[in-house]
Design an enzyme around this catalytic site. Sequence first.
Site, PDB file in Angstrom:
ATOM      1  N   GLU A  67       5.779   3.527  -2.311  1.00  0.00           N
ATOM      2  CA  GLU A  67       6.221   2.135  -2.335  1.00  0.00           C
ATOM      3  C   GLU A  67       6.568   1.679  -0.915  1.00  0.00           C
ATOM      4  OE1 GLU A  67       9.947  -0.261  -4.544  1.00  0.00           O
ATOM      5  OE2 GLU A  67       9.749   1.927  -4.682  1.00  0.00           O
ATOM      6  N   LYS A 138       5.998  -6.121  -8.006  1.00  0.00           N
ATOM      7  CA  LYS A 138       6.972  -5.378  -8.811  1.00  0.00           C
ATOM      8  C   LYS A 138       7.788  -6.322  -9.695  1.00  0.00           C
ATOM      9  CE  LYS A 138      10.463  -1.726  -8.157  1.00  0.00           C
ATOM     10  NZ  LYS A 138      11.186  -0.951  -7.109  1.00  0.00           N
ATOM     11  N   CYS A 171       7.659   2.233  -9.108  1.00  0.00           N
ATOM     12  CA  CYS A 171       8.999   2.839  -9.163  1.00  0.00           C
ATOM     13  C   CYS A 171       9.803   2.470 -10.412  1.00  0.00           C
ATOM     14  CB  CYS A 171       9.746   2.469  -7.879  1.00  0.00           C
ATOM     15  SG  CYS A 171      11.157   3.547  -7.505  1.00  0.00           S
TER      16      CYS A 171
END
Length: 299
Positions: A67, A138, A171
């Site tokens: 990330e 995200k 994540c």
Amino acid sequence: MTTVETPVETPGTPAGGVSPRRGPQTVRLGIGQLRIDVDDPAGTWHAVEQTAARAAAEGVELLVLPELAACGYVFADHAEALARSEDLDGPTVAAYRELSRRHGLVLAAGFAERGEAGRVHNSALLVEDGELRAVYRKAHLWDAEKLYFTPGSAPAPVVDTRVGRLGLMICYDLEFPEFVRDVALRGAEVLLAPSNWPTEHSPGPGLVAETIKSQANAACNRIWMVVADRTGVERGQHWVGGSMVCDPLGAIVTEPVLGREGWLVADLDLARARDKTVTSRNHAFGDRRPELYGGILSP
């Protein structure tokens, strides 16, 4: 450059989530667990380039990096995050595309994407042989990320590539089982998750909570799970360094590289992710009872 968040999918995927695609049975995957430093962008990018070259030299077809691998993570404030962000036609995306083209890779990695009206997105891209196939913003922001980033508003993409049908998220997204199940039902054979797992607490000696959740996601959905974590210390923040590959039964098939820079390689048998059979009488998706699950969609 303005982008529209639209999942990239191949039309005609059956409702049961089993892709009609019958591509390669085995794909060689590489994960670069890098020491990323927001205060050393040149050194960080050098590590990215070296990792891509190593992947090509070792016959890797699919490379996954952490990330925000291009810019670092621990920003002082939104202004710094904005200054480090770039449009999709900026130099970072161009550099990722060139690495993919030069080394013949399908590549997934993170970067800070500049949005409209001063917004910044924690994004990941998927590049195939130099072609930008998908960009994902995200959706679930962790802790201080909410101070810097605007969450994405689209589902995680599922993309047909020459190395398989790939899902992409980032994540903390992995901690929402509904989000992962959605990708699996859309036929993802491999779920790629560029990550930055902060070292904070453990459920017990030698245990990493994020690892356990990833194993459960892989097993429940009968897919390959790939986590590319980072390592080192960045502005006082320590990182788990928990990169791993889980097979469709939830077993970790790579050696742990906790807390240090590392290079992981695994050969993924995609046929295993296409077979959702649990026993002679059970099917991971066929046994679902969606009519009983409506409550999980309530706010």
